[in-house]
Structure formats: C-alpha cells, structure tokens
Design an enzyme around this catalytic site. Structure first.
Site, PDB file in Angstrom:
ATOM      1  N   HIS A  39      85.474   5.191  24.989  1.00 50.37           N
ATOM      2  CA  HIS A  39      86.267   4.591  23.900  1.00 50.37           C
ATOM      3  C   HIS A  39      87.038   3.364  24.394  1.00 50.37           C
ATOM      4  CE1 HIS A  39      85.896   6.972  20.278  1.00 50.37           C
ATOM      5  NE2 HIS A  39      86.147   8.108  20.903  1.00 50.37           N
ATOM      6  N   GLN A  54      91.652   4.580  19.387  1.00 53.72           N
ATOM      7  CA  GLN A  54      91.540   5.415  18.186  1.00 53.72           C
ATOM      8  C   GLN A  54      92.817   5.447  17.353  1.00 53.72           C
ATOM      9  OE1 GLN A  54      89.743   8.795  20.525  1.00 53.72           O
ATOM     10  NE2 GLN A  54      88.624   9.016  18.602  1.00 53.72           N
ATOM     11  N   HIS A 100      83.572  10.726  27.456  1.00 56.75           N
ATOM     12  CA  HIS A 100      83.644  10.319  26.045  1.00 56.75           C
ATOM     13  C   HIS A 100      84.868   9.413  25.810  1.00 56.75           C
ATOM     14  CE1 HIS A 100      83.214  11.353  21.586  1.00 56.75           C
ATOM     15  NE2 HIS A 100      84.422  10.821  21.645  1.00 56.75           N
ATOM     16  N   GLU A 101      86.026   9.824  26.371  1.00 59.06           N
ATOM     17  CA  GLU A 101      87.265   9.072  26.116  1.00 59.06           C
ATOM     18  C   GLU A 101      87.295   7.744  26.864  1.00 59.06           C
ATOM     19  OE1 GLU A 101      88.930   9.976  23.661  1.00 59.06           O
ATOM     20  OE2 GLU A 101      88.090  11.983  23.490  1.00 59.06           O
ATOM     21  N   GLY A 115      90.529  15.283  22.647  1.00 58.05           N
ATOM     22  CA  GLY A 115      90.805  14.066  23.388  1.00 58.05           C
ATOM     23  C   GLY A 115      91.038  12.920  22.431  1.00 58.05           C
ATOM     24  N   CYS A 152      83.347  13.308  17.233  1.00 58.42           N
ATOM     25  CA  CYS A 152      84.396  12.338  17.530  1.00 58.42           C
ATOM     26  C   CYS A 152      85.335  12.264  16.333  1.00 58.42           C
ATOM     27  CB  CYS A 152      83.756  10.970  17.785  1.00 58.42           C
ATOM     28  SG  CYS A 152      84.952   9.667  18.137  1.00 58.42           S
ATOM     29  N   LEU A 153      86.641  12.267  16.593  1.00 55.40           N
ATOM     30  CA  LEU A 153      87.608  12.196  15.483  1.00 55.40           C
ATOM     31  C   LEU A 153      87.427  10.919  14.668  1.00 55.40           C
ATOM     32  CD1 LEU A 153      90.934  13.456  17.127  1.00 55.40           C
ATOM     33  CD2 LEU A 153      89.313  14.727  15.711  1.00 55.40           C
TER      34      LEU A 153
HETATM   35 ZN    ZN Z   1      85.692   9.971  20.221  1.00 64.44          ZN
END
Ligand code: ZN
Length: 182
Positions: free
Chosen positions: A140, A51, A136-137, A46, A94-95
């Site tokens: 963000h 991000q 989670h997304e 995701g 998380c990226l």
């Molecule tokens: Zn993340």
C-alpha cells in the site's frame, strides 16, 4: 482518537507512493492512534497511511497472537522488507476494496526493519499470516494493491466489479462505520 474514513478503490491516493516519515512528533502519534481505532472500527487486520489519505510511510497491524484470545499489534514507521523466502498462497481482501477476495502469492517469511513512534529501530522476522499482512500493507505504501499481484485472467474476471467500485457503487451489504470528521 478518531475513526477516519477508509479510502476506497478508485481514490488516487491508493496509487501514490507514501513518503518517509522524518518527524516523530505528536502528529505522528495521533495518526497512529487514529489508524488503530479505524482498523478496529472496520474490523481489519492492517491499515496503511494511504488508506486514510495520509501519504506517510506508516502502517498498523493487529493479528491473532500465539495464544487463544491474544493479539499482536504493531505500529511500524518507515518499514522496509528484506530477505523474502518461501511461498504461500492464501485468500486476501482489503478494506479499500470491499467485497473482493482473491488468492495471492506471497513470500512465506520476511524480515522487516522499521522505526517505532519514537524513531527507535525495530527489526523482526515474520512468517505465515503476519508475513502476509506485512507484505500487503507495505505494498500500500508503494501504491500497490493486491489486485496487481493477480494473473491478467483473474483481473479481467474482476474488471466489472472493480469498475463499479471505482464509480462508488459498493457491494450489497457494505456499511462503513461512522467516521468522525476531523
Ligand atoms: Zn489493503
């Protein structure tokens, strides 16, 4: 399509609230295509607008589908979560926070209402892993990271690693894919 660099912990854009999208145009389509390519390049499941440094309420998700080898891909614009129920605790990463994985408590089921790239309404219910990734997304887009959902004790335990990340020191072996400048 182009891979955009993923913003990392310490970048203020991850702490800002993304704005609603009101233009369903070519720029939005391009953004979503780039986000999907970026998610693939970084091997994520995701990715939210913040991000890649874009403060618009857009997210992409790709999770394994019901059948082996299949995947389910979603591109959601202006997503809103409602009707959380149940509870699940699973490990998340998380990226934007490479090298850190922690158990996070989330709702087991959630309903999401959003728009597609043409502005048409989307309304779906998710559970399990998809519900987790959605939460989670959407976090963000509100400037919230999974770290914020940990206990103070866990956060304290991670403090030095996070400070190192914020200084730009990546964990050993971290190698971001080559991003093409735009
Ligand atoms: Zn993340």
């Amino acid at each position: 399509m182009a891979v955009r660099p993923v913003r990392l912990y310490g970048d203020p854009v991850l702490r800002q609230k993304a704005r609603p999208v009101d233009a369903f145009d070519e720029t939005l389509t391009q953004l979503v295509e780039d986000m999907i390519e970026t998610m693939h390049a970084y091997r994520g499941v995701g990715l939210a607008g913040n991000q890649v440094g874009v403060l618009q309420r857009v997210l992409v998700i790709e999770v394994p589908g019901e059948k082996e080898g299949e995947s389910m891909r979603l591109a959601l614009v202006n997503p809103k979560l409602s009707e959380p129920s149940g509870q699940q605790v699973e490990e998340e990463g998380c990226l934007s926070i490479p090298g850190i994985y922690e158990d996070v408590k989330r709702a087991r089921e959630i309903r999401v209402r959003a728009q597609d790239l043409q502005g048409r309404p989307i309304d779906l219910s998710a559970d399990g892993y998809l519900a987790r990734v959605l939460q989670h997304e959407v976090d963000h887009l509100d400037g919230v990271l999974f770290l914020d959902r940990l206990s103070p004790l866990r956060r304290q335990f991670l403090r030095r690693s996070l400070e190192a990340l914020a200084r730009g020191e990546m964990p050993e072996g971290y190698q971001p894919p080559a991003a093409e400048p735009r």
